[in-house]
Design a protein around this motif. Structure first.
Motif, PDB file in Angstrom:
ATOM      1  N   ALA A 183       0.845  -1.201   0.000  1.00  0.00           N
ATOM      2  CA  ALA A 183       0.000   0.000   0.000  1.00  0.00           C
ATOM      3  C   ALA A 183       0.880   1.251   0.000  1.00  0.00           C
ATOM      4  CB  ALA A 183      -0.889   0.002   1.239  1.00  0.00           C
ATOM      5  N   CYS A 184       0.300   2.359  -0.423  1.00  0.00           N
ATOM      6  CA  CYS A 184       1.073   3.593  -0.467  1.00  0.00           C
ATOM      7  C   CYS A 184       0.175   4.808  -0.254  1.00  0.00           C
ATOM      8  CB  CYS A 184       1.802   3.712  -1.802  1.00  0.00           C
ATOM      9  SG  CYS A 184       3.058   5.004  -1.722  1.00  0.00           S
ATOM     10  N   THR A 185       0.793   5.880   0.225  1.00  0.00           N
ATOM     11  CA  THR A 185       0.078   7.142   0.419  1.00  0.00           C
ATOM     12  C   THR A 185       0.036   7.963  -0.870  1.00  0.00           C
ATOM     13  OG1 THR A 185       2.194   8.063   1.128  1.00  0.00           O
ATOM     14  CG2 THR A 185       0.672   7.385   2.866  1.00  0.00           C
ATOM     15  N   CYS A 186       0.941   7.651  -1.806  1.00  0.00           N
ATOM     16  CA  CYS A 186       1.049   8.439  -3.046  1.00  0.00           C
ATOM     17  C   CYS A 186       0.556   7.626  -4.239  1.00  0.00           C
ATOM     18  CB  CYS A 186       2.514   8.815  -3.282  1.00  0.00           C
ATOM     19  SG  CYS A 186       3.194   9.953  -2.076  1.00  0.00           S
ATOM     20  N   TYR A 187       0.497   8.289  -5.371  1.00  0.00           N
ATOM     21  CA  TYR A 187       0.215   7.638  -6.664  1.00  0.00           C
ATOM     22  C   TYR A 187       1.216   8.218  -7.666  1.00  0.00           C
ATOM     23  CZ  TYR A 187      -4.425   6.261  -4.823  1.00  0.00           C
ATOM     24  OH  TYR A 187      -5.458   5.731  -4.092  1.00  0.00           O
ATOM     25  N   CYS A 188       2.475   7.846  -7.526  1.00  0.00           N
ATOM     26  CA  CYS A 188       3.505   8.496  -8.342  1.00  0.00           C
ATOM     27  C   CYS A 188       3.389   8.094  -9.804  1.00  0.00           C
ATOM     28  CB  CYS A 188       4.889   8.099  -7.836  1.00  0.00           C
ATOM     29  SG  CYS A 188       5.168   8.597  -6.150  1.00  0.00           S
ATOM     30  N   ARG A 189       3.775   9.022 -10.671  1.00  0.00           N
ATOM     31  CA  ARG A 189       3.641   8.773 -12.102  1.00  0.00           C
ATOM     32  C   ARG A 189       4.580   7.689 -12.593  1.00  0.00           C
ATOM     33  NH1 ARG A 189       4.346  13.884 -15.277  1.00  0.00           N
ATOM     34  NH2 ARG A 189       4.345  12.330 -16.934  1.00  0.00           N
ATOM     35  N   HIS A 190       5.698   7.461 -11.885  1.00  0.00           N
ATOM     36  CA  HIS A 190       6.692   6.510 -12.393  1.00  0.00           C
ATOM     37  C   HIS A 190       6.554   5.120 -11.761  1.00  0.00           C
ATOM     38  CE1 HIS A 190       8.256   7.879  -8.626  1.00  0.00           C
ATOM     39  NE2 HIS A 190       9.526   7.660  -8.847  1.00  0.00           N
ATOM     40  N   CYS A 191       5.510   4.903 -10.932  1.00  0.00           N
ATOM     41  CA  CYS A 191       5.493   3.697 -10.088  1.00  0.00           C
ATOM     42  C   CYS A 191       4.208   2.894 -10.252  1.00  0.00           C
ATOM     43  CB  CYS A 191       5.680   4.110  -8.634  1.00  0.00           C
ATOM     44  SG  CYS A 191       5.873   2.743  -7.502  1.00  0.00           S
ATOM     45  N   ASP A 192       4.300   1.592  -9.997  1.00  0.00           N
ATOM     46  CA  ASP A 192       3.137   0.709 -10.110  1.00  0.00           C
ATOM     47  C   ASP A 192       2.452   0.481  -8.760  1.00  0.00           C
ATOM     48  OD1 ASP A 192       5.301  -0.690  -9.109  1.00  0.00           O
ATOM     49  OD2 ASP A 192       4.866  -2.537 -10.196  1.00  0.00           O
ATOM     50  N   HIS A 193       3.012   1.049  -7.668  1.00  0.00           N
ATOM     51  CA  HIS A 193       2.278   1.006  -6.398  1.00  0.00           C
ATOM     52  C   HIS A 193       1.296   2.173  -6.403  1.00  0.00           C
ATOM     53  CE1 HIS A 193       4.603  -2.110  -4.380  1.00  0.00           C
ATOM     54  NE2 HIS A 193       5.667  -1.611  -4.969  1.00  0.00           N
ATOM     55  N   GLY A 194       0.699   2.470  -5.298  1.00  0.00           N
ATOM     56  CA  GLY A 194      -0.195   3.629  -5.223  1.00  0.00           C
ATOM     57  C   GLY A 194      -1.508   3.261  -4.587  1.00  0.00           C
ATOM     58  N   SER A 220      11.644   5.624   1.988  1.00  0.00           N
ATOM     59  CA  SER A 220      10.297   6.127   2.264  1.00  0.00           C
ATOM     60  C   SER A 220      10.068   7.464   1.576  1.00  0.00           C
ATOM     61  CB  SER A 220      10.155   6.287   3.786  1.00  0.00           C
ATOM     62  OG  SER A 220       9.057   7.093   4.119  1.00  0.00           O
ATOM     63  N   ASN A 221       8.781   7.809   1.396  1.00  0.00           N
ATOM     64  CA  ASN A 221       8.469   9.133   0.838  1.00  0.00           C
ATOM     65  C   ASN A 221       8.300  10.192   1.942  1.00  0.00           C
ATOM     66  OD1 ASN A 221       5.784   8.988   1.873  1.00  0.00           O
ATOM     67  ND2 ASN A 221       5.071   7.937   0.022  1.00  0.00           N
ATOM     68  N   TRP A 222       8.310   9.782   3.183  1.00  0.00           N
ATOM     69  CA  TRP A 222       8.240  10.648   4.380  1.00  0.00           C
ATOM     70  C   TRP A 222       6.918  11.409   4.506  1.00  0.00           C
ATOM     71  CZ3 TRP A 222      12.780  13.344   7.288  1.00  0.00           C
ATOM     72  CH2 TRP A 222      13.706  12.371   7.725  1.00  0.00           C
ATOM     73  N   PHE A 244       3.890  15.294  -9.152  1.00  0.00           N
ATOM     74  CA  PHE A 244       4.448  14.026  -9.645  1.00  0.00           C
ATOM     75  C   PHE A 244       3.992  12.863  -8.774  1.00  0.00           C
ATOM     76  CE2 PHE A 244       7.915  10.974 -10.510  1.00  0.00           C
ATOM     77  CZ  PHE A 244       7.922  11.018 -11.901  1.00  0.00           C
ATOM     78  N   ARG A 245       3.850  13.117  -7.478  1.00  0.00           N
ATOM     79  CA  ARG A 245       3.492  12.044  -6.534  1.00  0.00           C
ATOM     80  C   ARG A 245       2.002  12.034  -6.184  1.00  0.00           C
ATOM     81  NH1 ARG A 245       7.845   8.918  -3.818  1.00  0.00           N
ATOM     82  NH2 ARG A 245       9.455   9.210  -5.360  1.00  0.00           N
ATOM     83  N   ALA A 246       1.248  12.989  -6.750  1.00  0.00           N
ATOM     84  CA  ALA A 246      -0.194  13.095  -6.468  1.00  0.00           C
ATOM     85  C   ALA A 246      -0.465  13.130  -4.962  1.00  0.00           C
ATOM     86  CB  ALA A 246      -0.971  11.963  -7.126  1.00  0.00           C
ATOM     87  N   GLY A 252       8.743  -0.464   0.288  1.00  0.00           N
ATOM     88  CA  GLY A 252       7.348  -0.815   0.021  1.00  0.00           C
ATOM     89  C   GLY A 252       7.045  -0.616  -1.454  1.00  0.00           C
ATOM     90  N   GLY A 253       5.831  -0.175  -1.719  1.00  0.00           N
ATOM     91  CA  GLY A 253       4.877   0.608  -1.010  1.00  0.00           C
ATOM     92  C   GLY A 253       5.514   1.638  -0.067  1.00  0.00           C
ATOM     93  N   GLU A 254       4.692   2.145   0.797  1.00  0.00           N
ATOM     94  CA  GLU A 254       5.192   3.131   1.754  1.00  0.00           C
ATOM     95  C   GLU A 254       5.329   2.479   3.134  1.00  0.00           C
ATOM     96  OE1 GLU A 254       6.744   5.918   1.819  1.00  0.00           O
ATOM     97  OE2 GLU A 254       6.707   5.670   3.976  1.00  0.00           O
TER      98      GLU A 254
HETATM   99  S1  SF4 Z   1       7.420   5.584  -5.646  1.00  0.00           S
HETATM  100 FE1  SF4 Z   1       7.037   5.144  -3.495  1.00  0.00          FE
HETATM  101  S2  SF4 Z   1       5.610   6.752  -2.954  1.00  0.00           S
HETATM  102 FE2  SF4 Z   1       5.503   6.638  -5.124  1.00  0.00          FE
HETATM  103  S3  SF4 Z   1       3.791   5.226  -5.576  1.00  0.00           S
HETATM  104 FE3  SF4 Z   1       5.739   4.089  -5.597  1.00  0.00          FE
HETATM  105  S4  SF4 Z   1       5.860   3.228  -3.580  1.00  0.00           S
HETATM  106 FE4  SF4 Z   1       4.407   4.930  -3.469  1.00  0.00          FE
END
Ligand code: SF4
Ligand SMILES: C[S@@+](CC[C@H](N)C(=O)[O-])C[C@H]1O[C@@H](n2cnc3c(N)ncnc32)[C@H](O)[C@@H]1O
Ligand code: SF4
Length: 335
Positions: free
Chosen positions: A35-46, A105-107, A140-142, A76-78
């Motif tokens: 799980a994550c707090t963000c929805y970054c444009r470059h990542c498949d987590h979110g 972490s994204n802090w 970028f990280r929404a 993670g995730g976060e």
């Molecule tokens: S880069 Fe980190 S903060 Fe961003 S969606 Fe992926 S796991 Fe979450």
């Protein structure tokens, strides 16, 4: 960057050497949640995920006893979304050192209290993602307000004087011209800096890959300036050879010779082993050697040059030398 004291350095080197010879991983990344707090444009987590199958803190001891890595990433995730993250870190460390342990972490959920509790549990390095030196980071990280949170917290915690915070900036086509502005920010906030390289493998998005001749020229000009900014404090954490390899990775669109599954591996939130975070071939802990023989020995993927790879593609003498002269305590004149 704070160097690791000599006795501890020798322990880490000793364990690393044994692992290298025994073909055990040097670095293990525990993805403690999907799980994550963000929805970054470059990542498949979110966003939220099913967390019901996550390993519990005591489960991590079994992995540490079997894998005996000398460097651990808690990621993670976060990872700060786990309310028991401090107990997870304590279980990973087991009161011992090594492993040298990095929280990635994204802090967004960091506080002074949590930072101190995580240090006390055994985190040696806090890796904080920063993609832009201003509010473009939030877009970028929404995650509205994330940049302001970092701007307040990072310099404040840096002033405590532990010298264990590293900004982690993933180079993409969108921030390639900001490489030195991000370095200015690290300087202004009193922290260290590590660059990593975007891979399109996570999301399939080629637009974020800085591969055009103009982007490569910008990358090289920016990294030339970074090289000129190194000083004996080791605040630019990447070794010069790593930044050279990062240039080649972007120029040629990939880097062959990946040792995922052998020199490093990922433990998923539910406890499966994976060669890396972008290869979903899963093995139980007991079948780690099968991963090396079935996956690593025939792996042709060269689609990323993320930091876990950049440490470990090198020859063993080079790896030892760079860690001894960089992170660890023995000083050197060759850089
Ligand atoms: S880069 Fe980190 S903060 Fe961003 S969606 Fe992926 S796991 Fe979450
Ligand atoms: C997957 S995140 C997990 C930890 C935490 N959520 C964070 O963002 O720091 C770890 C790092 O991977 C980077 N990352 C995400 N997508 C990437 C990609 N496609 N290529 C390279 N690095 C990527 C992030 O910028 C971050 O620094
Ligand atoms: S190059 Fe290696 S670490 Fe990177 S995605 Fe491919 S297999 Fe994974």
């Amino acid at each position: 960057m704070r160097k690791v004291p000599l006795v501890e350095s020798l322990r880490i080197i000793g364990r690393g050497s044994l692992n290298w010879l025994a073909q055990r991983p040097i670095v293990v990344s525990f993805e403690v949640t999907d799980a994550c707090t963000c929805y970054c444009r470059h990542c498949d987590h979110g966003g939220p995920r099913d967390e019901s199958h996550n390993l519990k803190p005591p489960d991590y001891r079994r992995y540490m006893e079997a894998l005996r890595p000398c460097v651990v990433q808690v990621s993670g995730g976060e990872p700060l979304m786990r309310e028991d993250v401090v107990e997870v870190v304590r279980a990973v460390k087991g009161g011992r050192r090594p492993p040298y342990t990095i929280l990635v972490s994204n802090w967004s959920l960091m506080t002074e209290e949590k930072y101190l509790a995580l240090r006390d549990a055994g985190i040696d390095q806090f890796s904080v993602s920063l993609d832009f030196p201003d509010e473009r980071h939030d877009h970028f990280r929404a995650y509205p307000g994330l940049y302001r949170q970092l701007e307040d917290l990072v310099p404040r915690l840096a002033r405590l004087g532990h010298d264990d915070i590293v900004l982690n900036s993933c180079i993409t086509s969108e921030n390639v011209s900001e490489i030195n502005a991000i370095a200015d920010k690290a300087r202004a906030w009193g922290v260290n800096l590590c660059y990593s390289a975007y891979s399109a493998r996570r999301t399939g998005c080629r637009d974020l890959f800085p591969g055009s001749p103009e982007q490569i020229a910008e990358l090289n000009a920016q990294l030339d300036r970074v090289e000129a900014r190194r000083d004996p404090t080791n605040w630019i954490v990447n070794a010069p050879t790593t930044l050279e390899a990062t240039r080649r990775y972007f120029a040629s669109g990939g880097t062959p010779g990946c040792k995922a599954g052998l020199r490093f591996l990922v433990v998923t939130a539910a406890g499966d082993l994976q060669p890396c975070s972008m290869q979903f071939h899963r093995f139980p802990l007991e079948k780690r050697e099968l991963m090396a023989s079935e996956f690593t020995s025939s792996n042709q993927c060269g689609e990323c040059y993320v930091s876990i790879r950049s440490y470990l593609d090198k020859s063993f003498p080079r790896l030892l030398w760079e860690n001894v002269s960089g992170f660890l305590s023995v000083s050197s004149s060759e850089k």
